[in-house]
Design a protein around this motif. Structure first.
Motif, PDB file in Angstrom:
ATOM      1  N   ALA A   1       0.846  -1.190   0.000  1.00 26.90           N
ATOM      2  CA  ALA A   1       0.000   0.000   0.000  1.00 26.90           C
ATOM      3  C   ALA A   1       0.886   1.246   0.000  1.00 26.90           C
ATOM      4  O   ALA A   1       0.526   2.277  -0.558  1.00 26.90           O
ATOM      5  CB  ALA A   1      -0.909  -0.004   1.218  1.00 26.90           C
ATOM      6  N   SER A   2       2.072   1.135   0.588  1.00 24.68           N
ATOM      7  CA  SER A   2       2.972   2.294   0.694  1.00 24.68           C
ATOM      8  C   SER A   2       3.387   2.834  -0.677  1.00 24.68           C
ATOM      9  O   SER A   2       3.551   4.046  -0.827  1.00 24.68           O
ATOM     10  CB  SER A   2       4.211   1.933   1.506  1.00 24.68           C
TER      11      SER A   2
ATOM     12  N   TRP B   1      -1.290   6.021   8.639  1.00 23.21           N
ATOM     13  CA  TRP B   1      -1.225   5.673   7.207  1.00 23.21           C
ATOM     14  C   TRP B   1      -1.711   6.833   6.351  1.00 23.21           C
ATOM     15  O   TRP B   1      -1.161   7.093   5.286  1.00 23.21           O
ATOM     16  CB  TRP B   1      -1.997   4.389   6.922  1.00 23.21           C
TER      17      TRP B   1
ATOM     18  N   ASP C   1      -7.812   3.904   0.712  1.00 24.95           N
ATOM     19  CA  ASP C   1      -6.889   2.887   1.207  1.00 24.95           C
ATOM     20  C   ASP C   1      -7.733   1.912   2.030  1.00 24.95           C
ATOM     21  O   ASP C   1      -8.207   2.239   3.110  1.00 24.95           O
ATOM     22  CB  ASP C   1      -5.820   3.557   2.088  1.00 24.95           C
TER      23      ASP C   1
ATOM     24  N   SER D   1      -6.623  -1.201   2.859  1.00 25.13           N
ATOM     25  CA  SER D   1      -5.685  -2.286   3.174  1.00 25.13           C
ATOM     26  C   SER D   1      -6.170  -3.214   4.283  1.00 25.13           C
ATOM     27  O   SER D   1      -6.003  -4.413   4.206  1.00 25.13           O
ATOM     28  CB  SER D   1      -4.332  -1.709   3.586  1.00 25.13           C
TER      29      SER D   1
HETATM   30  C1  LIG Z   1      -0.606  -1.970   6.507  1.00 19.05           C
HETATM   31  C2  LIG Z   1      -1.177  -0.730   5.938  1.00 19.05           C
HETATM   32  C3  LIG Z   1      -0.464   0.063   5.014  1.00 19.05           C
HETATM   33  C4  LIG Z   1       0.949  -0.255   4.594  1.00 19.05           C
HETATM   34  O1  LIG Z   1       0.960  -1.400   3.834  1.00 19.05           O
HETATM   35  P1  LIG Z   1       2.290  -1.960   3.149  1.00 19.05           P
HETATM   36  O2  LIG Z   1       1.726  -3.028   2.277  1.00 19.05           O
HETATM   37  O3  LIG Z   1       3.165  -2.482   4.252  1.00 19.05           O
HETATM   38  O4  LIG Z   1       2.924  -0.866   2.404  1.00 19.05           O
HETATM   39  C5  LIG Z   1      -1.090   1.183   4.498  1.00 19.05           C
HETATM   40  N1  LIG Z   1      -2.350   1.511   4.855  1.00 19.05           N
HETATM   41  C6  LIG Z   1      -3.049   0.782   5.744  1.00 19.05           C
HETATM   42  C7  LIG Z   1      -4.441   1.194   6.104  1.00 19.05           C
HETATM   43  C8  LIG Z   1      -2.487  -0.363   6.305  1.00 19.05           C
HETATM   44  O5  LIG Z   1      -3.197  -1.094   7.187  1.00 19.05           O
END
Ligand SMILES: *Cc1c(COP(=O)(O)O)cnc(C)c1O
Length: 360
Positions: A76-77, A102, A172, A174
């Motif tokens: 996600a980064s 984040w 986002d 994630s």
């Molecule tokens: C874990 C997380 C990220 C970072 O994810 P990576 O895959 O480690 O870059 C970004 N946003 C949210 C909401 C997350 O939970």
């Protein structure tokens, strides 16, 4: 050793049937005589895996045909940079909502490529709530608006998705993708690192409305251009083959469980077990304002730092692992993604009750 209940924020638990299936197919996938890790990403046998994975994501999440589904890398980064590079366009300005660490990282990355306006923030109360938002707060002349639907560290989630009018909404997701039903049409772009609710680390899922493709800034590296990946069905270069395969097994498992709507029901049940206990406990309490409580990440604290430490130590010894909270909140955090069974949460609460009796 028996399998533990893993409350890690990510990488996190995978459904046991998925791990079993993967182990059965480890040496010989579907009569190919090879593991999925060893096969060419351009082979017929792999092509079916990636195509099936995409079709399953589309079915499970109700993704309309005017959206592309991309299997990318960089977590996600990396999306924190890809989004402004691809969506800023001529206007080069975007609205971001700051609801935690984040969001902050997304904001500071986007600032490198244009003007970022923070529409609202919940930093005044250590991100324990989601700010109220309405359409008039968003700049309709901006390139897009960005939110974080579930805040993994602080344990908050949007109870409603804000109406941003015609401004494309980027999310986002994630840490809560596949955990509850969302209307994809409310979003212009959704992204998620896989390691929370989709599969193993190494894969990043991006769902993007097709009219937003092909508008990347001239300086955009080819690997960071969504259009390149869309035109090549995520096979411009070698994709994270094995992570995509495991993610396909995870979606198959989600469908077998009854789909995302059924997962949401189970997730609400699991979260309620823990929140109900926290609300009535004399020793532990949750740290988030009620309307914004996450179904996935539940931070809580005991009555003293010493008891936090003792609880984490005893829980770990009892097979409830990775309960230590993020340093910015302290205390504990139970991440209960799709793969955490109801029984895992029940047993954790039983353990907490016993600890409370011994220490309150
Ligand atoms: C874990 C997380 C990220 C970072 O994810 P990576 O895959 O480690 O870059 C970004 N946003 C949210 C909401 C997350 O939970």
């Amino acid at each position: 050793m028996a399998r533990v209940y893993n409350f890690s924020a990510g990488p996190s638990m995978l459904p046991e049937p998925v791990l079993q299936q993967a182990s059965l197919e480890m040496l010989d996938y579907a009569g190919s005589g090879q593991s999925v890790m060893e096969m060419s990403h351009r082979s017929k046998v792999y092509e079916k895996i990636i195509n099936d994975a995409e079709a399953l994501f589309r079915e499970a999440m109700g993704i309309p045909s005017d959206y592309a589904v991309l299997f990318l890398q960089g977590g996600a980064s990396l999306q924190f940079s890809m989004i402004p590079l691809n969506l800023f366009g001529e206007k080069k300005k975007a609205d971001y909502v700051n609801t935690g660490m984040w969001s902050k990282k997304a904001i500071s990355e986007a600032k490198k490529y244009g003007t970022v306006r923070v529409v609202a923030t919940s930093e005044d109360k250590n991100f324990s709530y989601i700010p109220r938002l309405d359409k008039s707060m968003f700049d309709q002349t901006a390139s897009y608006a960005h939110i974080t639907t579930n805040n993994t560290i602080f344990g908050t989630k949007y109870d409603t998705i804000p109406d941003t009018g015609d401004l494309p909404l980027v999310a986002d997701m994630s840490s809560n993708i596949l955990s509850e039903v969302y209307d994809i049409k409310k979003f212009a772009l959704i992204y998620a690192g896989a390691q929370k609710n989709i599969g193993p680390a190494g894969l990043t899922l991006v769902i993007i409305r097709k009219d937003l493709l092909g508008k990347a800034m001239g300086i955009t590296p080819v690997m960071l251009d969504y259009n390149i990946h869309a035109e090549n069905q995520s096979l411009y270069n070698t994709p994270p083959c094995y992570s995509i395969y495991i993610s396909k097994l995870v979606i198959e498992w989600v469908m077998k469980m009854g789909g995302v709507a059924e997962m949401e029901k189970i997730n609400r049940e699991k979260a309620a077990i823990l929140y109900d206990y926290l609300d009535n406990s004399r020793l532990f309490k949750g740290t988030v304002e009620k309307p914004y409580r996450s179904l996935m990440n539940i931070p809580f604290v005991a009555s003293s730092e010493q008891l936090n430490e003792e609880f984490i130590k005893k829980a770990t010894a009892a097979g409830f692992i990775n309960l230590k909270g993020h340093r910015s909140v302290g205390g504990m955090r139970a991440s209960i993604y799709n793969a955490m069974p109801v029984e895992g949460v029940r047993k954790l609460v039983d353990f907490m009750k016993k600890f409370e009796t011994e220490h309150a």
